[in-house]
Design a protein around this motif. Structure first.
Motif, mmCIF file in Angstrom:
data_model
loop_
_atom_site.group_PDB
_atom_site.id
_atom_site.type_symbol
_atom_site.label_atom_id
_atom_site.label_comp_id
_atom_site.label_asym_id
_atom_site.label_seq_id
_atom_site.Cartn_x
_atom_site.Cartn_y
_atom_site.Cartn_z
ATOM 1 N N THR A 1 -2.178 8.157 5.854
ATOM 2 C CA THR A 1 -0.866 7.837 5.296
ATOM 3 C C THR A 1 -0.410 6.457 5.770
ATOM 4 N N VAL A 2 -1.326 5.710 6.359
ATOM 5 C CA VAL A 2 -0.982 4.382 6.865
ATOM 6 C C VAL A 2 -0.660 3.428 5.723
ATOM 7 N N ALA A 3 -1.489 3.442 4.688
ATOM 8 C CA ALA A 3 -1.301 2.498 3.585
ATOM 9 C C ALA A 3 -0.128 2.872 2.689
ATOM 10 N N SER A 4 0.184 4.172 2.639
ATOM 11 C CA SER A 4 1.233 4.599 1.733
ATOM 12 C C SER A 4 1.944 5.815 2.300
ATOM 13 N N THR A 5 3.253 5.784 2.284
ATOM 14 C CA THR A 5 4.011 6.960 2.705
ATOM 15 C C THR A 5 4.287 7.861 1.513
ATOM 16 N N ASN A 6 3.898 7.417 0.317
ATOM 17 C CA ASN A 6 4.135 8.182 -0.898
ATOM 18 C C ASN A 6 2.837 8.793 -1.423
ATOM 19 N N LEU A 7 2.110 9.469 -0.566
ATOM 20 C CA LEU A 7 0.854 10.076 -0.959
ATOM 21 C C LEU A 7 1.114 11.286 -1.846
ATOM 22 N N ASP A 8 0.528 11.254 -3.026
ATOM 23 C CA ASP A 8 0.640 12.363 -3.970
ATOM 24 C C ASP A 8 -0.166 13.540 -3.426
ATOM 25 N N PRO A 9 0.438 14.709 -3.264
ATOM 26 C CA PRO A 9 -0.296 15.874 -2.747
ATOM 27 C C PRO A 9 -1.544 16.201 -3.558
ATOM 28 N N ASN A 10 -1.576 15.817 -4.828
ATOM 29 C CA ASN A 10 -2.759 16.071 -5.646
ATOM 30 C C ASN A 10 -3.952 15.196 -5.259
ATOM 31 N N GLU A 11 -3.710 14.181 -4.419
ATOM 32 C CA GLU A 11 -4.817 13.362 -3.924
ATOM 33 C C GLU A 11 -5.628 14.096 -2.865
ATOM 34 N N TYR A 12 -5.039 15.083 -2.213
ATOM 35 C CA TYR A 12 -5.738 15.849 -1.183
ATOM 36 C C TYR A 12 -6.792 16.752 -1.815
ATOM 37 N N PRO A 13 -7.885 17.019 -1.107
ATOM 38 C CA PRO A 13 -8.830 18.017 -1.598
ATOM 39 C C PRO A 13 -8.118 19.368 -1.730
ATOM 40 N N GLU A 14 -8.395 20.087 -2.785
ATOM 41 C CA GLU A 14 -7.679 21.332 -3.047
ATOM 42 C C GLU A 14 -7.807 22.330 -1.894
ATOM 43 N N VAL A 15 -8.987 22.424 -1.260
ATOM 44 C CA VAL A 15 -9.188 23.432 -0.214
ATOM 45 C C VAL A 15 -8.376 23.174 1.050
ATOM 46 N N CYS A 16 -7.892 21.951 1.236
ATOM 47 C CA CYS A 16 -7.067 21.677 2.423
ATOM 48 C C CYS A 16 -5.699 21.117 2.038
ATOM 49 N N ARG A 17 -5.347 21.225 0.793
ATOM 50 C CA ARG A 17 -4.071 20.703 0.305
ATOM 51 C C ARG A 17 -2.882 21.427 0.939
ATOM 52 N N HIS A 18 -2.985 22.734 1.066
ATOM 53 C CA HIS A 18 -1.865 23.516 1.593
ATOM 54 C C HIS A 18 -1.458 23.058 2.983
ATOM 55 N N TRP A 19 -2.397 23.038 3.910
ATOM 56 C CA TRP A 19 -2.013 22.669 5.280
ATOM 57 C C TRP A 19 -1.629 21.207 5.375
ATOM 58 N N ALA A 20 -2.340 20.343 4.634
ATOM 59 C CA ALA A 20 -2.033 18.920 4.715
ATOM 60 C C ALA A 20 -0.639 18.630 4.165
ATOM 61 N N CYS A 21 -0.328 19.193 3.013
ATOM 62 C CA CYS A 21 0.976 18.957 2.397
ATOM 63 C C CYS A 21 2.079 19.653 3.171
ATOM 64 N N TYR A 22 1.817 20.858 3.618
ATOM 65 C CA TYR A 22 2.827 21.606 4.354
ATOM 66 C C TYR A 22 3.266 20.854 5.596
ATOM 67 N N HIS A 23 2.304 20.332 6.332
ATOM 68 C CA HIS A 23 2.647 19.663 7.581
ATOM 69 C C HIS A 23 3.100 18.235 7.377
ATOM 70 N N LYS A 24 2.652 17.590 6.296
ATOM 71 C CA LYS A 24 3.103 16.228 6.035
ATOM 72 C C LYS A 24 4.548 16.206 5.571
ATOM 73 N N PHE A 25 4.905 17.157 4.712
ATOM 74 C CA PHE A 25 6.226 17.133 4.097
ATOM 75 C C PHE A 25 7.200 18.105 4.745
ATOM 76 N N LYS A 26 6.801 18.723 5.813
ATOM 77 C CA LYS A 26 7.643 19.688 6.501
ATOM 78 C C LYS A 26 8.800 19.011 7.205
#
Length: 189
Positions: free
Chosen positions: A164-189
């Motif tokens: 997230t260094v280059a962009s603070t506006n990372l689209d959750p759909n850019e994450y791999p689907e299998v780890c999207r939940h934890w990555a998005c949950y903790h990033k946007f929590k």
């Protein structure tokens, strides 16, 4: 390098070996080292084998008292910031890695992240290939050995980087689907 037929082995003389060609073939496969294992390789590709002179140097070294540097972040927001930065710098320059304690990340978050990475690595190679890149400007990238094309010997590792260094506006759909939940949950929590 042929990773598609593990039953076939070839013998190469030293003069026939083209490291750059083998590295490029490995990189072009976009499968990483896990892909080599999944393909059933029976011999470790030469790009991963360290030269004998490097091994002799290590075997003749008599260092026996190793301890991974531990960086304690307690006080990082207080008066210990400069001291902690110096410790990180020294550990990175001397060891290349270190353990961090008192970072404030709950154990369950760390465990979920490890599980997400495990799921990513265990999924079908075709799904992982979508993220395989050496483009440092991409926020999500999977590759094997950031220094693959210029190191003397490749390391037996694959890496999934979510930056997230280059962009603070990372689209959750850019994450791999299998780890999207934890990555998005903790990033946007």
């Amino acid at each position: 390098m042929d990773i598609s037929d593990a039953s076939r082995t070839t013998t190469q003389t030293v003069t026939d070996y083209d490291r750059a060609k083998e590295v490029q073939a490995f990189d072009d496969s976009k499968a990483g080292v896990k892909g080599l294992v999944d393909a059933g390789i029976v011999n470790i590709p030469r790009i991963f084998i360290r030269p004998p002179e490097e091994l002799v140097e290590e075997l003749t070294s008599h260092q026996t008292n190793f301890q991974v540097p531990v960086i304690d972040l307690d006080g990082v927001r207080g008066n210990k910031l400069e001291e902690i930065v110096d410790q990180v710098r020294a550990a990175a320059e001397t060891w290349g890695f270190f353990q961090v304690v008192n970072h404030g990340i709950p154990l369950n978050v760390l465990e979920e992240m490890i599980e997400g990475i495990r799921k990513f690595n265990e999924q079908d190679v075709e799904l992982k290939k979508e993220f395989y890149t050496r483009d440092q400007t991409r926020n999500v990238r999977f590759n094997s050995n950031f220094d693959l094309h210029y190191s003397r010997t490749a390391n037996w590792r694959d890496t999934l980087t979510i930056s997230t260094v280059a962009s603070t506006n990372l689209d959750p759909n850019e994450y791999p689907e299998v780890c999207r939940h934890w990555a998005c949950y903790h990033k946007f929590k």
